[in-house]
Design a protein around this motif. Sequence first.
Motif, mmCIF file in Angstrom:
data_model
loop_
_atom_site.group_PDB
_atom_site.id
_atom_site.type_symbol
_atom_site.label_atom_id
_atom_site.label_comp_id
_atom_site.label_asym_id
_atom_site.label_seq_id
_atom_site.Cartn_x
_atom_site.Cartn_y
_atom_site.Cartn_z
ATOM 1 N N GLU A 160 0.069 34.347 -61.200
ATOM 2 C CA GLU A 160 0.699 35.420 -61.974
ATOM 3 C C GLU A 160 -0.309 35.990 -62.955
ATOM 4 O OE1 GLU A 160 3.589 32.934 -63.743
ATOM 5 O OE2 GLU A 160 4.986 33.097 -62.073
ATOM 6 N N LEU A 161 -1.376 35.237 -63.163
ATOM 7 C CA LEU A 161 -2.352 35.628 -64.175
ATOM 8 C C LEU A 161 -3.724 35.150 -63.719
ATOM 9 C CD1 LEU A 161 -3.302 36.353 -67.096
ATOM 10 C CD2 LEU A 161 -2.576 34.064 -67.781
ATOM 11 N N LEU A 162 -4.727 36.005 -63.928
ATOM 12 C CA LEU A 162 -6.099 35.597 -63.615
ATOM 13 C C LEU A 162 -6.910 35.586 -64.905
ATOM 14 C CD1 LEU A 162 -8.266 34.958 -61.418
ATOM 15 C CD2 LEU A 162 -8.743 37.398 -61.351
ATOM 16 N N LEU A 163 -7.519 34.447 -65.191
ATOM 17 C CA LEU A 163 -8.383 34.346 -66.364
ATOM 18 C C LEU A 163 -9.824 34.466 -65.901
ATOM 19 C CD1 LEU A 163 -6.686 31.239 -68.059
ATOM 20 C CD2 LEU A 163 -6.311 33.653 -68.585
ATOM 21 N N SER A 164 -10.586 35.310 -66.573
ATOM 22 C CA SER A 164 -11.973 35.488 -66.184
ATOM 23 C C SER A 164 -12.873 35.133 -67.371
ATOM 24 C CB SER A 164 -12.191 36.943 -65.751
ATOM 25 O OG SER A 164 -13.567 37.222 -65.713
ATOM 26 N N ASP A 165 -13.616 34.055 -67.197
ATOM 27 C CA ASP A 165 -14.453 33.540 -68.278
ATOM 28 C C ASP A 165 -15.896 33.998 -68.060
ATOM 29 O OD1 ASP A 165 -15.747 32.067 -70.202
ATOM 30 O OD2 ASP A 165 -15.507 30.140 -69.198
ATOM 31 N N GLU A 166 -16.245 35.158 -68.619
ATOM 32 C CA GLU A 166 -17.611 35.694 -68.497
ATOM 33 C C GLU A 166 -18.048 35.758 -67.028
ATOM 34 O OE1 GLU A 166 -19.574 36.844 -70.885
ATOM 35 O OE2 GLU A 166 -19.091 35.843 -72.761
ATOM 36 N N ALA A 167 -17.131 36.209 -66.161
ATOM 37 C CA ALA A 167 -17.359 36.104 -64.721
ATOM 38 C C ALA A 167 -18.579 36.873 -64.218
ATOM 39 C CB ALA A 167 -16.116 36.552 -63.957
ATOM 40 N N THR A 168 -19.029 37.860 -64.983
ATOM 41 C CA THR A 168 -20.166 38.644 -64.486
ATOM 42 C C THR A 168 -21.425 38.435 -65.327
ATOM 43 O OG1 THR A 168 -19.390 40.544 -65.763
ATOM 44 C CG2 THR A 168 -18.734 40.460 -63.460
ATOM 45 N N SER A 169 -21.353 37.526 -66.291
ATOM 46 C CA SER A 169 -22.481 37.387 -67.219
ATOM 47 C C SER A 169 -23.742 36.812 -66.577
ATOM 48 C CB SER A 169 -22.081 36.515 -68.404
ATOM 49 O OG SER A 169 -21.039 37.134 -69.104
ATOM 50 N N ALA A 170 -23.576 36.138 -65.435
ATOM 51 C CA ALA A 170 -24.763 35.575 -64.788
ATOM 52 C C ALA A 170 -25.243 36.456 -63.629
ATOM 53 C CB ALA A 170 -24.460 34.162 -64.288
ATOM 54 N N LEU A 171 -24.678 37.676 -63.544
ATOM 55 C CA LEU A 171 -24.995 38.534 -62.392
ATOM 56 C C LEU A 171 -25.798 39.762 -62.822
ATOM 57 C CD1 LEU A 171 -21.455 38.441 -60.749
ATOM 58 C CD2 LEU A 171 -23.432 37.041 -60.155
ATOM 59 N N ASP A 172 -26.561 40.324 -61.883
ATOM 60 C CA ASP A 172 -27.314 41.544 -62.205
ATOM 61 C C ASP A 172 -26.352 42.736 -62.275
ATOM 62 O OD1 ASP A 172 -27.151 42.944 -59.544
ATOM 63 O OD2 ASP A 172 -28.124 41.089 -58.922
ATOM 64 N N PRO A 173 -26.793 43.861 -62.879
ATOM 65 C CA PRO A 173 -25.880 44.991 -63.113
ATOM 66 C C PRO A 173 -25.186 45.509 -61.849
ATOM 67 C CG PRO A 173 -27.919 45.316 -64.303
ATOM 68 C CD PRO A 173 -28.115 44.100 -63.466
ATOM 69 N N GLN A 174 -25.941 45.572 -60.755
ATOM 70 C CA GLN A 174 -25.332 46.090 -59.526
ATOM 71 C C GLN A 174 -24.223 45.179 -59.011
ATOM 72 O OE1 GLN A 174 -28.835 47.043 -57.310
ATOM 73 N NE2 GLN A 174 -27.737 48.590 -56.119
ATOM 74 N N THR A 175 -24.526 43.877 -58.981
ATOM 75 C CA THR A 175 -23.548 42.902 -58.528
ATOM 76 C C THR A 175 -22.349 42.881 -59.471
ATOM 77 O OG1 THR A 175 -25.443 41.627 -57.814
ATOM 78 C CG2 THR A 175 -23.322 40.549 -57.687
ATOM 79 N N THR A 176 -22.643 42.995 -60.773
ATOM 80 C CA THR A 176 -21.568 43.055 -61.760
ATOM 81 C C THR A 176 -20.601 44.176 -61.413
ATOM 82 O OG1 THR A 176 -22.933 42.154 -63.529
ATOM 83 C CG2 THR A 176 -21.067 43.516 -64.200
ATOM 84 N N ARG A 177 -21.157 45.359 -61.080
ATOM 85 C CA ARG A 177 -20.294 46.495 -60.778
ATOM 86 C C ARG A 177 -19.408 46.204 -59.569
ATOM 87 N NH1 ARG A 177 -24.086 50.622 -60.437
ATOM 88 N NH2 ARG A 177 -24.779 49.860 -62.469
ATOM 89 N N SER A 178 -19.983 45.552 -58.554
ATOM 90 C CA SER A 178 -19.176 45.319 -57.349
ATOM 91 C C SER A 178 -18.104 44.258 -57.605
ATOM 92 C CB SER A 178 -20.068 44.969 -56.161
ATOM 93 O OG SER A 178 -20.283 43.593 -56.076
ATOM 94 N N ILE A 179 -18.421 43.263 -58.426
ATOM 95 C CA ILE A 179 -17.413 42.245 -58.758
ATOM 96 C C ILE A 179 -16.302 42.861 -59.611
ATOM 97 C CG2 ILE A 179 -16.999 40.110 -60.083
ATOM 98 C CD1 ILE A 179 -18.321 39.560 -57.407
ATOM 99 N N LEU A 180 -16.689 43.722 -60.565
ATOM 100 C CA LEU A 180 -15.676 44.386 -61.392
ATOM 101 C C LEU A 180 -14.795 45.281 -60.533
ATOM 102 C CD1 LEU A 180 -17.717 45.295 -64.610
ATOM 103 C CD2 LEU A 180 -16.152 43.379 -64.255
ATOM 104 N N GLY A 181 -15.424 45.933 -59.537
ATOM 105 C CA GLY A 181 -14.665 46.767 -58.606
ATOM 106 C C GLY A 181 -13.624 45.939 -57.859
#
Lengths: 343, 220
Positions: A160-181
């Motif tokens: 019912e809820l997803l917690l995201s703990d700095e989920a993209t902080s270890a990723l490069d900007p491009q990968t971050t964008r795709s994960i956020l997408g």
Amino acid sequence: MIEVKHLTKIYKTPGQEILALDDVSLQVEDGEIFGIIGLSGAGKSTLIRCINMLEKPTSGKVIINGVEITALEPHELRTARQKIGMIFQHFNLLSSRNVFDNVLFPLEIAGVPKKDAAKRVMELLELVGLADKAKAYPAQLSGGQKQRVGIARALANSPELLLSDEATSALDPQTTRSILGLLKDINKRFNLTILLITHDMNVIKETCDRVAVIAESRIVEVGRVIDIFSNPQTSTSRSFINTVVKRDIPEELLERPEGHAVSGDRRLVSVSFIGKSAGQPLISSMIKKYDVDANILYGNIDRIKDTPFGYLTLELTGPPDQIDEGLLYLKSHGLEVEVLNHV
Amino acid sequence: MFDAWMMDRVLLATWETIYMVAISTFLSYVFGLPLGVILVVSSDGHILENKAVNQVLGSIVNIMRSIPFIIFLILIIPLTRLIVGTYIGTVASIVPLTLAAIPFVARLVETSLKEIEWGLIEAALSMGANSWQIISKVLLPEALPSLTLGVAITTINLVGYSAMAGIVGGGGLGTLAYYYGYQRYENAIMWVTVIILIILVQLVQMLGDSLAAKISNRRR
């Protein structure tokens, strides 16, 4: 809906007490992506861990869809946690299991029958685009792929809820964008509430509907991301925004340029556009309609989640009454106008 | 001096050593593995934190580990008699060997499990895993390569201990070397025993290394 009420967390070590959360209250609505931003040590990590009781708060309540998580017995808490997915900065995948078995893990814990579980795992791997990697081990995957496995795993028991703990902080900007997408896509598709913590204002800008700014263990500002961007109330928020959009005008521009004689009035104005108005040629129609000249000094257009958002710094010259009318015209079309100086 | 009869004696002693070491390694893990797991999960901030249990077990392990094996062997003769009926022979040796290895195994297991990143345990907790699921599905499988190396180290240690047990009548290569090599000055027997022990230790280490590497490689 998630309600956090007067949450306080004190870490006791011999000789000293550290206040990690100081009377924090929040409300996250169903289906929204809610961001918590703060510098490291501000308390955001403790806060997200209190939501699923990985950290036990010293006082205060967490209520998820009417269930007071902070008051549950251990076995009830374990059942409740099956409906709260969590993803992590360092992915935390089991190196002893391949991708398939990693996603299977939460289903095993929940006691889902093998056949149903296997079908569910394949669905999830399709969803995150890793069906062809089912037999690969985490060590063989890139950071982005690992986080996709993490997301599939977190979704396994239809939370019912997803917690995201700095989920993209270890990723490069491009990968971050795709994960956020992917997170935005999941949020839309399943109307899944997402609570994320980050120190990166870009993450807030790209994904969140609302944001809470946390500093020194307290929440200093909460609101819609658009509102915080267009009108931040605290210096903490302002400095986070400055990491993403440049708002400060160089000093020299505020002064009248030398040898630049203009008849009439000269004003520097900052115009911000939100949403639809960003797509209309309002400045040029103002120039045509009134006896005003506009010189664009600085401009920036961006996107806050799915809403276009821009700033323009203009130098307007012309008869004072014409400039006044022109500015009124812009305001009446939904632009935020701020006069920076009146020369 | 080194005839067919002697050859038979050497083979028998080798078999006795393998038998003693294998059974006591197995039994020491039956008790030492759970003990090591308890030492880890009961430690500060872990999933079943319990100061009292952790300190009591930790102290027992330390006390047992501080007694030299050769003294321990004599010290527990009454217990060995109680369990096996005698304190002489291969089967009787299994008792002191196992008991001495249990605390050693517990510490090895503890070290292996402590290397696992807390994030993995946190992830399992966030999914609603109970303590047993965390132990059986996270801690042990994740530590498997390191645990495998621990088994090799334990086995090699027990090969050495078994030779000591042999001197007080425990059977195996130790007894052979002592009776023939030491008491009858038959140096050849002494050397044959030493060479066989070297080969055994090498084999165990190679087996352990290759198994651990195989497990790690599959995950790589």
